[in-house]
Design an enzyme around this catalytic site. Sequence first.
Site, PDB file in Angstrom:
ATOM      1  CE  LYS A 174     -17.212 -28.106  27.971  1.00 15.37           C
ATOM      2  NZ  LYS A 174     -16.482 -29.638  27.941  1.00 15.37           N
ATOM      3  N   GLY A 227     -26.989 -31.704  26.205  1.00 17.05           N
ATOM      4  CA  GLY A 227     -26.997 -32.055  27.402  1.00 17.05           C
ATOM      5  C   GLY A 227     -27.671 -32.734  28.562  1.00 17.05           C
ATOM      6  CB  THR A 231     -25.730 -28.980  32.520  1.00 17.44           C
ATOM      7  OG1 THR A 231     -25.521 -29.922  32.711  1.00 17.44           O
ATOM      8  CG2 THR A 231     -24.430 -28.390  31.334  1.00 17.44           C
ATOM      9  CD  GLU A 249     -32.057 -29.653  20.762  1.00 18.33           C
ATOM     10  OE1 GLU A 249     -32.270 -30.630  20.659  1.00 18.33           O
ATOM     11  OE2 GLU A 249     -32.486 -28.747  19.651  1.00 18.33           O
ATOM     12  CB  CYS A 283     -31.447 -38.107  24.282  1.00 19.02           C
ATOM     13  SG  CYS A 283     -30.732 -37.389  22.419  1.00 19.02           S
ATOM     14  CD  GLU A 384     -31.949 -38.521  30.189  1.00 19.09           C
ATOM     15  OE1 GLU A 384     -31.283 -37.330  30.845  1.00 19.09           O
ATOM     16  OE2 GLU A 384     -31.645 -37.811  29.157  1.00 19.09           O
TER      17      GLU A 384
HETATM   18  P1  NAD Z   1     -23.420 -32.740  30.380  1.00 17.90           P
HETATM   19  O1  NAD Z   1     -24.559 -31.944  30.582  1.00 17.90           O
HETATM   20  O2  NAD Z   1     -22.785 -33.056  31.588  1.00 17.90           O
HETATM   21  O3  NAD Z   1     -22.329 -31.906  29.771  1.00 17.90           O
HETATM   22  C1  NAD Z   1     -22.738 -31.657  28.366  1.00 17.90           C
HETATM   23  C2  NAD Z   1     -21.379 -30.668  27.554  1.00 17.90           C
HETATM   24  O4  NAD Z   1     -21.356 -29.881  28.412  1.00 17.90           O
HETATM   25  C3  NAD Z   1     -19.735 -31.459  28.077  1.00 17.90           C
HETATM   26  O5  NAD Z   1     -19.627 -30.981  27.381  1.00 17.90           O
HETATM   27  C4  NAD Z   1     -19.511 -30.274  29.526  1.00 17.90           C
HETATM   28  O6  NAD Z   1     -18.483 -30.399  29.737  1.00 17.90           O
HETATM   29  C5  NAD Z   1     -21.009 -29.640  29.259  1.00 17.90           C
HETATM   30  N1  NAD Z   1     -20.711 -28.388  30.869  1.00 17.90           N
HETATM   31  C6  NAD Z   1     -20.969 -29.564  31.278  1.00 17.90           C
HETATM   32  N2  NAD Z   1     -21.252 -27.763  32.540  1.00 17.90           N
HETATM   33  C7  NAD Z   1     -21.005 -27.084  31.806  1.00 17.90           C
HETATM   34  C8  NAD Z   1     -20.783 -25.341  32.457  1.00 17.90           C
HETATM   35  N3  NAD Z   1     -21.541 -25.131  33.678  1.00 17.90           N
HETATM   36  N4  NAD Z   1     -21.076 -25.024  31.463  1.00 17.90           N
HETATM   37  C9  NAD Z   1     -20.889 -25.312  30.137  1.00 17.90           C
HETATM   38  N5  NAD Z   1     -20.848 -26.214  30.023  1.00 17.90           N
HETATM   39  C10 NAD Z   1     -21.329 -27.605  30.800  1.00 17.90           C
HETATM   40  O7  NAD Z   1     -23.911 -34.528  29.635  1.00 17.90           O
HETATM   41  P2  NAD Z   1     -23.761 -35.151  29.131  1.00 17.90           P
HETATM   42  O8  NAD Z   1     -23.377 -36.416  30.396  1.00 17.90           O
HETATM   43  O9  NAD Z   1     -22.243 -34.879  28.569  1.00 17.90           O
HETATM   44  O10 NAD Z   1     -24.851 -35.148  27.871  1.00 17.90           O
HETATM   45  C11 NAD Z   1     -25.991 -36.933  28.824  1.00 17.90           C
HETATM   46  C12 NAD Z   1     -27.093 -36.016  28.331  1.00 17.90           C
HETATM   47  O11 NAD Z   1     -27.008 -35.220  27.110  1.00 17.90           O
HETATM   48  C13 NAD Z   1     -27.950 -36.470  28.832  1.00 17.90           C
HETATM   49  O12 NAD Z   1     -29.080 -36.343  29.441  1.00 17.90           O
HETATM   50  C14 NAD Z   1     -28.988 -37.108  27.703  1.00 17.90           C
HETATM   51  O13 NAD Z   1     -30.639 -37.344  27.036  1.00 17.90           O
HETATM   52  C15 NAD Z   1     -28.263 -35.528  26.569  1.00 17.90           C
HETATM   53  N6  NAD Z   1     -28.354 -35.616  25.346  1.00 17.90           N
HETATM   54  C16 NAD Z   1     -29.326 -34.585  24.878  1.00 17.90           C
HETATM   55  C17 NAD Z   1     -29.458 -34.936  23.038  1.00 17.90           C
HETATM   56  C18 NAD Z   1     -31.001 -33.894  22.679  1.00 17.90           C
HETATM   57  O14 NAD Z   1     -30.625 -34.139  21.870  1.00 17.90           O
HETATM   58  N7  NAD Z   1     -31.745 -33.702  23.338  1.00 17.90           N
HETATM   59  C19 NAD Z   1     -28.683 -36.090  22.605  1.00 17.90           C
HETATM   60  C20 NAD Z   1     -27.925 -36.397  22.738  1.00 17.90           C
HETATM   61  C21 NAD Z   1     -27.320 -35.982  25.009  1.00 17.90           C
END
Ligand code: NAD
Length: 481
Positions: A174, A227, A231, A249, A283, A384
Site C-alpha cells: 500500500k 512512515g 504510526t 523505518e 527522513c 520532527e
Molecule cells: P504516515 O505514518 O502518516 O504514513 C505512512 C504510511 O502508513 C501511509 O501509507 C499510511 O497510509 C499508512 N498508515 C497510516 N496509518 C496506518 C495504520 N494504522 N495502519 C497501517 N498503515 C497506516 O507517514 P507519512 O506522513 O506518509 O510519512 C512521513 C513520515 O515518514 C515522516 O515521519 C518521515 O520521517 C517518515 N519516513 C521515514 C523514513 C525512514 O526510512 N526511516 C523514510 C521516509 C519517511
Amino acid sequence: MEKILNYINGEYREPQSGEWLDNYNPSNGEVYAQIANSNAQDITSAYEAAKAAFPKWSHTTIGERSRIMLKIATLIESNLDRLAEAEVKDNGKPLSLAKAVDIPRASSNFRFFANAITQFSSDAHESIGLNTMNFTLRQPIGVVGCISPWNLPLYLFTWKIAPAIAAGNTVIAKPSEVTPMTAFLLGEICTEAGLPNGVLNIVHGTGPSAGQAIVEHQNIKAISFTGGTKTGEHIARTAAPMFKKLSLELGGKNPNLIFADCDYDKMLAVTVKSSFANQGQICLCGSRIFVEKSIYEQFKKDFVAKVQQLKIGNPSDSDTNIGALVSKPHLEKVQSYIKIAEEEGGKILFGGKSVTVKGSENGYYLEPTVIEVYDNKCRVNQEEIFGPVVTLMPFETEEEALEMANGVKYGLSATLWTTNLNRTMRVSKQLEAGIVWVNTWLNRDLRTPFGGMKDSGVGREGGFEALRFFTEAKNVCIKYE
Ligand code: NAD
C-alpha cells in the site's frame, strides 16, 4: 477524471466499497484524480491472490525471478519521463529531482535485488567430532505486507517490494494515499515484465482502513513499514500479539555537526542540499545544524546567503530548486512549527513565509526557513517537522556537540563535517544514529544496512539485511553415523 485502481491478481479493480478519495496536485491545489478507498474486503481479495501465487513463485528459480525483476527495472527506466511527471503531480517535488533521483532509484531497487538474490546464501555449521551437520535454510515467509509514505513515493515503495519478491514472497503493498499515482502505474509495468499474477498486489486507501487491514490480517506474517513514529508505534502494538515480523523505518531529527576543520566550501554546498532537498521532506535531511563557535557567525552569513538564492517555483520548471509541500495539512503543520519557534524565542534568520507562485496561486509553497535557536530542548529541535525548516546552534566542544546531537528521542542519521580522522572515528562511534555520513550526505550504497536507532525504528533494510528480513531462517540438524 482519472481513477487510481487497485492492482490485484494482475488486473485493475475498483474498490469494493465503491468509495473514492480525492487526489490533489500540491503545485496548484487542484483535485486531479480519484483514489480507490479500499477496506478489509479488498485486502482479503489481495490476500487470496497473493496466497494462490505463493507456491509457484516461491519455487520459481532464482534466475527466473531475477530475469523478471531486471525487466521491471528496465521498464521503469524506459518510462522515466512519464513516471517522473506523475511523481511531480502527486508530490510537488521538482521534476529535475524526480528524474535524477526518485525514478532512477526505483529502477535501481529492482536491479539491485534482482542481482543480490543471486548472491544470497546461508550458513552451514559442522559440529566437528559429534557427527552432526547443521545448515540454515532461508525460506520465504509467504504473503507479506509493505506500507510506504509520501515523501519518496516510488523510491520507497520499490525499496520494500523488490527484496520481498526477490526472496520468493508474494506481496500486498500500500502506497501513501497522498501520493498513489506511480504505485498505480507500477502495476502496468509488472504485467508487461511478465510478473505472474498475484505476486504483487497494490491496494490503495487510507492508513486506518486499508493499511490497518493489512497489519491486522492474521495470515500476513511480516510487515515492512516506512512512515511516522506514531504510526509505527500503533502498527507495533497491533502486530505484536500476532507475533509478526516487523521492520519499522520511522521519523528522524537528524543532526549536522560542523567542525571548524572541515572543507568549508564543500560543507556549505552540501548542507544547503541536506537541509532543503525535496522541500526538506526526506527522513534523512539534517534539520538541526550545530556549528563550532569559531566559524559560527561566518557560517550563518554564508548559509543564509546561499539559501536566499534557492528558487521556489512550480515543480515542473527546470530552474526550480524548491517545489510545493506535499499537502495543505502538511504545509499548515510546518507553518505551525515556525510559529512555535518564534514563541520559544527562536530568531528567524531567513524565510518563514508562504509563497504565491505565479500561475499556481493555490499551491502549497513555503520559503526555505532558517531559525537560530538557543536551547536544544526547544520543541523545534526535539520534534520532527519534516519540511523546509532548519535550526542553527553553536557549540564549543566535541562533547557538547555530541550531547546535543544525541539529545533527542530519534536516531536515524547524522552528518559530520571534519577532516580530522581521530575525531571522525570518536564522534562516529558515539553518535546515536543508524547512519553516519562523514563529509558527504545521502551517499547510498544499496548493500549497506539502512535504518534507525531509538524512536527512528526497529530493524535494518538494505542489502542482505532486507533479504534476511523477508526470509525465515530454519536450522536443519543432521546426525550421521
Ligand atoms: P504516515 O505514518 O502518516 O504514513 C505512512 C504510511 O502508513 C501511509 O501509507 C499510511 O497510509 C499508512 N498508515 C497510516 N496509518 C496506518 C495504520 N494504522 N495502519 C497501517 N498503515 C497506516 O507517514 P507519512 O506522513 O506518509 O510519512 C512521513 C513520515 O515518514 C515522516 O515521519 C518521515 O520521517 C517518515 N519516513 C521515514 C523514513 C525512514 O526510512 N526511516 C523514510 C521516509 C519517511
